[in-house]
Design an enzyme around this catalytic site. Structure first.
Site, PDB file in Angstrom:
ATOM      1  N   ASN A 108       0.820  -1.198   0.000  1.00 51.08           N
ATOM      2  CA  ASN A 108       0.000   0.000   0.000  1.00 51.08           C
ATOM      3  C   ASN A 108       0.861   1.258   0.000  1.00 51.08           C
ATOM      4  O   ASN A 108       1.950   1.274   0.575  1.00 51.08           O
ATOM      5  CB  ASN A 108      -0.942   0.021   1.222  1.00 51.08           C
ATOM      6  CG  ASN A 108      -1.875  -1.179   1.227  1.00 51.08           C
ATOM      7  OD1 ASN A 108      -2.072  -1.810   0.193  1.00 51.08           O
ATOM      8  ND2 ASN A 108      -2.418  -1.510   2.389  1.00 51.08           N
ATOM      9  N   HIS A 125       5.921  -0.668  -2.702  1.00 48.89           N
ATOM     10  CA  HIS A 125       5.454   0.074  -3.870  1.00 48.89           C
ATOM     11  C   HIS A 125       5.498   1.574  -3.661  1.00 48.89           C
ATOM     12  O   HIS A 125       4.851   2.333  -4.395  1.00 48.89           O
ATOM     13  CB  HIS A 125       4.035  -0.371  -4.248  1.00 48.89           C
ATOM     14  CG  HIS A 125       3.979  -1.810  -4.648  1.00 48.89           C
ATOM     15  ND1 HIS A 125       2.807  -2.536  -4.643  1.00 48.89           N
ATOM     16  CD2 HIS A 125       4.947  -2.676  -5.033  1.00 48.89           C
ATOM     17  CE1 HIS A 125       3.064  -3.781  -5.052  1.00 48.89           C
ATOM     18  NE2 HIS A 125       4.353  -3.896  -5.274  1.00 48.89           N
ATOM     19  N   CYS A 154       9.745  20.282  -9.281  1.00 53.73           N
ATOM     20  CA  CYS A 154      10.816  20.297  -8.266  1.00 53.73           C
ATOM     21  C   CYS A 154      11.412  21.698  -8.202  1.00 53.73           C
ATOM     22  O   CYS A 154      11.258  22.505  -9.137  1.00 53.73           O
ATOM     23  CB  CYS A 154      11.880  19.290  -8.711  1.00 53.73           C
ATOM     24  SG  CYS A 154      13.416  19.329  -7.779  1.00 53.73           S
ATOM     25  N   CYS A 156      14.252  22.406  -8.781  1.00 53.35           N
ATOM     26  CA  CYS A 156      15.214  22.561  -9.889  1.00 53.35           C
ATOM     27  C   CYS A 156      14.474  22.848 -11.189  1.00 53.35           C
ATOM     28  O   CYS A 156      15.094  23.037 -12.231  1.00 53.35           O
ATOM     29  CB  CYS A 156      16.051  21.276 -10.031  1.00 53.35           C
ATOM     30  SG  CYS A 156      15.215  19.944 -10.945  1.00 53.35           S
ATOM     31  N   THR A 194      -4.652  -8.901   0.439  1.00 48.01           N
ATOM     32  CA  THR A 194      -3.997  -8.787  -0.870  1.00 48.01           C
ATOM     33  C   THR A 194      -4.520  -9.859  -1.814  1.00 48.01           C
ATOM     34  O   THR A 194      -4.688 -11.002  -1.436  1.00 48.01           O
ATOM     35  CB  THR A 194      -2.451  -8.868  -0.770  1.00 48.01           C
ATOM     36  OG1 THR A 194      -1.908  -8.704  -2.087  1.00 48.01           O
ATOM     37  CG2 THR A 194      -1.974 -10.164  -0.151  1.00 48.01           C
ATOM     38  N   GLU A 221     -12.106 -12.802   0.222  1.00 47.82           N
ATOM     39  CA  GLU A 221     -12.250 -13.727  -0.926  1.00 47.82           C
ATOM     40  C   GLU A 221     -11.061 -14.676  -1.000  1.00 47.82           C
ATOM     41  O   GLU A 221     -10.033 -14.452  -0.356  1.00 47.82           O
ATOM     42  CB  GLU A 221     -12.275 -12.911  -2.250  1.00 47.82           C
ATOM     43  CG  GLU A 221     -13.381 -11.864  -2.336  1.00 47.82           C
ATOM     44  CD  GLU A 221     -14.760 -12.497  -2.445  1.00 47.82           C
ATOM     45  OE1 GLU A 221     -15.742 -11.806  -2.085  1.00 47.82           O
ATOM     46  OE2 GLU A 221     -14.837 -13.678  -2.835  1.00 47.82           O
TER      47      GLU A 221
HETATM   48  C1  BV8 Z   1       8.358  -5.335 -11.781  1.00 52.82           C
HETATM   49  C2  BV8 Z   1       1.818   1.521  -6.649  1.00 52.82           C
HETATM   50  C3  BV8 Z   1      10.315  -5.720 -13.048  1.00 52.82           C
HETATM   51  C4  BV8 Z   1       1.195   2.488  -7.555  1.00 52.82           C
HETATM   52  C5  BV8 Z   1       1.446  -0.712  -7.545  1.00 52.82           C
HETATM   53  C6  BV8 Z   1       2.633 -11.313 -15.737  1.00 52.82           C
HETATM   54  C7  BV8 Z   1       2.734 -12.226 -14.696  1.00 52.82           C
HETATM   55  C8  BV8 Z   1       3.363 -11.865 -13.491  1.00 52.82           C
HETATM   56  C9  BV8 Z   1       3.897 -10.572 -13.324  1.00 52.82           C
HETATM   57  C10 BV8 Z   1       3.769  -9.688 -14.370  1.00 52.82           C
HETATM   58  C11 BV8 Z   1       3.154 -10.044 -15.562  1.00 52.82           C
HETATM   59  N1  BV8 Z   1       3.171  -8.973 -16.371  1.00 52.82           N
HETATM   60  C12 BV8 Z   1       3.800  -7.943 -15.729  1.00 52.82           C
HETATM   61  C13 BV8 Z   1       4.184  -8.376 -14.522  1.00 52.82           C
HETATM   62  C14 BV8 Z   1       4.921  -7.606 -13.494  1.00 52.82           C
HETATM   63  C15 BV8 Z   1       3.958  -6.692 -12.754  1.00 52.82           C
HETATM   64  C16 BV8 Z   1       2.769  -7.449 -12.225  1.00 52.82           C
HETATM   65  O1  BV8 Z   1       2.868  -8.167 -11.227  1.00 52.82           O
HETATM   66  N2  BV8 Z   1       1.603  -7.282 -12.891  1.00 52.82           N
HETATM   67  C17 BV8 Z   1       0.413  -7.986 -12.443  1.00 52.82           C
HETATM   68  C18 BV8 Z   1      -0.788  -7.047 -12.501  1.00 52.82           C
HETATM   69  C19 BV8 Z   1       0.220  -9.216 -13.328  1.00 52.82           C
HETATM   70  N3  BV8 Z   1       4.735  -6.181 -11.638  1.00 52.82           N
HETATM   71  C20 BV8 Z   1       5.470  -5.064 -11.808  1.00 52.82           C
HETATM   72  O2  BV8 Z   1       5.483  -4.402 -12.815  1.00 52.82           O
HETATM   73  C21 BV8 Z   1       6.370  -4.690 -10.620  1.00 52.82           C
HETATM   74  N4  BV8 Z   1       7.685  -4.415 -11.132  1.00 52.82           N
HETATM   75  O3  BV8 Z   1       7.989  -6.469 -11.952  1.00 52.82           O
HETATM   76  O4  BV8 Z   1       9.542  -4.828 -12.273  1.00 52.82           O
HETATM   77  C22 BV8 Z   1      11.597  -5.027 -13.280  1.00 52.82           C
HETATM   78  C23 BV8 Z   1      12.742  -5.490 -12.620  1.00 52.82           C
HETATM   79  C24 BV8 Z   1      13.948  -4.858 -12.872  1.00 52.82           C
HETATM   80  C25 BV8 Z   1      14.009  -3.767 -13.760  1.00 52.82           C
HETATM   81  C26 BV8 Z   1      12.834  -3.299 -14.385  1.00 52.82           C
HETATM   82  C27 BV8 Z   1      11.609  -3.931 -14.145  1.00 52.82           C
HETATM   83  C28 BV8 Z   1       5.870  -3.423  -9.946  1.00 52.82           C
HETATM   84  C29 BV8 Z   1       4.510  -3.647  -9.359  1.00 52.82           C
HETATM   85  C30 BV8 Z   1       4.112  -2.425  -8.523  1.00 52.82           C
HETATM   86  C31 BV8 Z   1       2.965  -1.714  -9.196  1.00 52.82           C
HETATM   87  N5  BV8 Z   1       2.494  -0.630  -8.297  1.00 52.82           N
HETATM   88  N6  BV8 Z   1       1.058   0.283  -6.742  1.00 52.82           N
HETATM   89  C32 BV8 Z   1      -0.104   3.011  -7.016  1.00 52.82           C
HETATM   90  O5  BV8 Z   1      -0.622   2.466  -6.000  1.00 52.82           O
HETATM   91  O6  BV8 Z   1      -0.605   3.947  -7.617  1.00 52.82           O
HETATM   92  S1  BV8 Z   1       0.593  -2.176  -7.486  1.00 52.82           S
HETATM   93  C33 BV8 Z   1      -0.954  -1.988  -6.811  1.00 52.82           C
HETATM   94  O7  BV8 Z   1      -1.468  -3.326  -6.728  1.00 52.82           O
HETATM   95  C34 BV8 Z   1      -1.012  -1.477  -5.380  1.00 52.82           C
HETATM   96  O8  BV8 Z   1       0.236  -1.314  -4.760  1.00 52.82           O
HETATM   97  C35 BV8 Z   1      -1.746  -2.617  -4.679  1.00 52.82           C
HETATM   98  O9  BV8 Z   1      -1.492  -2.693  -3.346  1.00 52.82           O
HETATM   99  C36 BV8 Z   1      -1.136  -3.734  -5.427  1.00 52.82           C
HETATM  100  C37 BV8 Z   1      -1.613  -5.116  -5.204  1.00 52.82           C
HETATM  101  O10 BV8 Z   1      -2.983  -5.114  -5.148  1.00 52.82           O
HETATM  102  P1  BV8 Z   1      -3.612  -5.484  -3.706  1.00 52.82           P
HETATM  103  O11 BV8 Z   1      -2.943  -4.652  -2.674  1.00 52.82           O
HETATM  104  O12 BV8 Z   1      -3.567  -6.950  -3.534  1.00 52.82           O
HETATM  105  O13 BV8 Z   1      -5.051  -4.914  -3.883  1.00 52.82           O
HETATM  106  P2  BV8 Z   1      -6.229  -5.528  -4.774  1.00 52.82           P
HETATM  107  O14 BV8 Z   1      -7.226  -4.443  -4.982  1.00 52.82           O
HETATM  108  O15 BV8 Z   1      -5.658  -6.253  -5.942  1.00 52.82           O
HETATM  109  O16 BV8 Z   1      -6.853  -6.661  -3.825  1.00 52.82           O
HETATM  110  C38 BV8 Z   1      -7.479  -6.291  -2.610  1.00 52.82           C
HETATM  111  C39 BV8 Z   1      -7.650  -7.587  -1.850  1.00 52.82           C
HETATM  112  O17 BV8 Z   1      -8.233  -7.294  -0.584  1.00 52.82           O
HETATM  113  C40 BV8 Z   1      -8.591  -8.565  -2.542  1.00 52.82           C
HETATM  114  O18 BV8 Z   1      -8.056  -9.875  -2.423  1.00 52.82           O
HETATM  115  C41 BV8 Z   1      -9.896  -8.446  -1.733  1.00 52.82           C
HETATM  116  O19 BV8 Z   1     -10.590  -9.677  -1.687  1.00 52.82           O
HETATM  117  C42 BV8 Z   1      -9.356  -8.111  -0.374  1.00 52.82           C
HETATM  118  N7  BV8 Z   1     -10.249  -7.322   0.501  1.00 52.82           N
HETATM  119  C43 BV8 Z   1     -11.124  -6.354   0.141  1.00 52.82           C
HETATM  120  N8  BV8 Z   1     -11.686  -5.826   1.253  1.00 52.82           N
HETATM  121  C44 BV8 Z   1     -11.145  -6.469   2.315  1.00 52.82           C
HETATM  122  C45 BV8 Z   1     -10.234  -7.427   1.846  1.00 52.82           C
HETATM  123  N9  BV8 Z   1      -9.524  -8.239   2.652  1.00 52.82           N
HETATM  124  C46 BV8 Z   1      -9.711  -8.095   3.984  1.00 52.82           C
HETATM  125  N10 BV8 Z   1     -10.568  -7.195   4.519  1.00 52.82           N
HETATM  126  C47 BV8 Z   1     -11.302  -6.379   3.715  1.00 52.82           C
HETATM  127  N11 BV8 Z   1     -12.143  -5.495   4.271  1.00 52.82           N
HETATM  128 ZN    ZN Z   2      14.745  18.362  -9.357  1.00 53.40          ZN
END
Ligand code: BV8
Ligand code: ZN
Length: 245
Positions: A108, A125, A154, A156, A194, A221
């Site tokens: 988060n 993240h 910024c 700058c 998550t 879920e």
């Molecule tokens: C990287 C910041 C490489 C921004 C975010 C194919 C397969 C596997 C991976 C990939 C692929 N294609 C691409 C990838 C890589 C990609 C990825 O994983 N994509 C996914 C979508 C397939 N990952 C990346 O790009 C990462 N970087 O791999 O870099 C690299 C290495 C070296 C050099 C260059 C590159 C970077 C990923 C970070 C992205 N940024 N956020 C912003 O927030 O604006 S991710 C974003 O999703 C948020 O951070 C969020 O937290 C995160 C994960 O989602 P969740 O937190 O799980 O939230 P979500 O809504 O999905 O789910 C909520 C859950 O809560 C649900 O399960 C629900 O049932 C539950 N819930 C709801 N209410 C409740 C509850 N549970 C309990 N109580 C409740 N009340």
């Molecule tokens: Zn700057």
């Protein structure tokens, strides 16, 4: 269909593991902030002006239209400003006080763990309350809502970006190593709110399992890892987690 609330034996097992754990790692996602009124990434209402978060949280979207991306972040910051930590965030602070070796790892960017009083937190993240300069690399906190000018700049003169990690971007240097180390060392991993879809963060769950930790999942879920965890507690984190602490 996920149950509305976990059954007593599961709660008792999870309670016992936590009571006897000398080391605990916690991985949180957007679901832990849902009861604070913060929309999750993939849940209902996850859209913003008919844009999908995944399409906006990318360097390409920012390069194409920095103002649009900043309008999204500005509106998320405005929505986050009044949000308060909930009982789940507070229960984690209690666990941190009680268990000597405790590591909080979050996906988060909302800052609610900080506001709840959690100590050191691995923000995989990044942080929506920090800005980073795209030119000189300066990185600073800015909690103003709304921001006076979009896109912000910024000192700058360079264009500033949100201090978060976008899709396709690497996580902060060394942070995954630190998270993996904490998870390998943990007797218990708590995976809370998550969807376990975003990597490499989600990989910490199987990583814990293979390192011999007991894995407890708290979610409303099922997730792709529900089949491998030791205890899947179905229900809202704000209600379930306080029952374990
Ligand atoms: C990287 C910041 C490489 C921004 C975010 C194919 C397969 C596997 C991976 C990939 C692929 N294609 C691409 C990838 C890589 C990609 C990825 O994983 N994509 C996914 C979508 C397939 N990952 C990346 O790009 C990462 N970087 O791999 O870099 C690299 C290495 C070296 C050099 C260059 C590159 C970077 C990923 C970070 C992205 N940024 N956020 C912003 O927030 O604006 S991710 C974003 O999703 C948020 O951070 C969020 O937290 C995160 C994960 O989602 P969740 O937190 O799980 O939230 P979500 O809504 O999905 O789910 C909520 C859950 O809560 C649900 O399960 C629900 O049932 C539950 N819930 C709801 N209410 C409740 C509850 N549970 C309990 N109580 C409740 N009340
Ligand atoms: Zn700057």
């Amino acid at each position: 269909m996920a149950a509305e609330s976990p059954d007593a034996p599961d709660l008792q097992r999870a309670r016992d593991w936590l009571a006897h754990a000398a080391s605990l790692a916690v991985l949180t996602g957007a679901g832990i902030s849902a009861e604070s009124g913060v929309p999750t990434f993939r849940g209902a209402g996850g859209l913003w002006k008919d844009h999908k978060p995944e399409d906006l949280a990318t360097p390409e979207a920012f390069a194409r239209d920095p103002r649009l991306v900043w309008e999204w972040y500005n509106s998320r910051r405005e929505r986050l400003a009044p949000a308060q930590p909930n009982a789940a965030h507070r229960a984690l602070v209690k666990l941190e006080i009680r268990i000597a070796r405790f590591t909080l790892i979050t996906q988060n960017v909302d800052g609610l763990h900080d506001r709840a009083g959690s100590g050191k937190t691995l923000k995989l993240h990044g942080d929506i309350w920090r800005l980073r300069c795209t030119v000189c690399g300066a990185n600073w906190p800015d909690r103003r809502v709304p921001l006076p000018k979009l896109p912000p700049h910024c000192g700058c003169g360079g264009l500033a970006r949100p201090g978060v990690v976008w899709f396709g971007e690497p996580l902060p240097e060394g942070m995954m190593k630190e998270a993996e180390h904490a998870v390998s060392d943990a007797e218990v991993l708590l995976a809370i709110g998550t969807s376990a879809l975003v990597h490499p963060a989600a990989g910490l769950i199987p990583h814990a399992k293979h390192a011999g930790a007991k894995v407890i999942e708290i979610n409303t879920e099922d997730t792709p890892y529900s089949g491998m965890v030791d205890c899947a507690l179905r229900g809202p984190a704000g209600e379930v987690l306080p029952l374990l602490v």
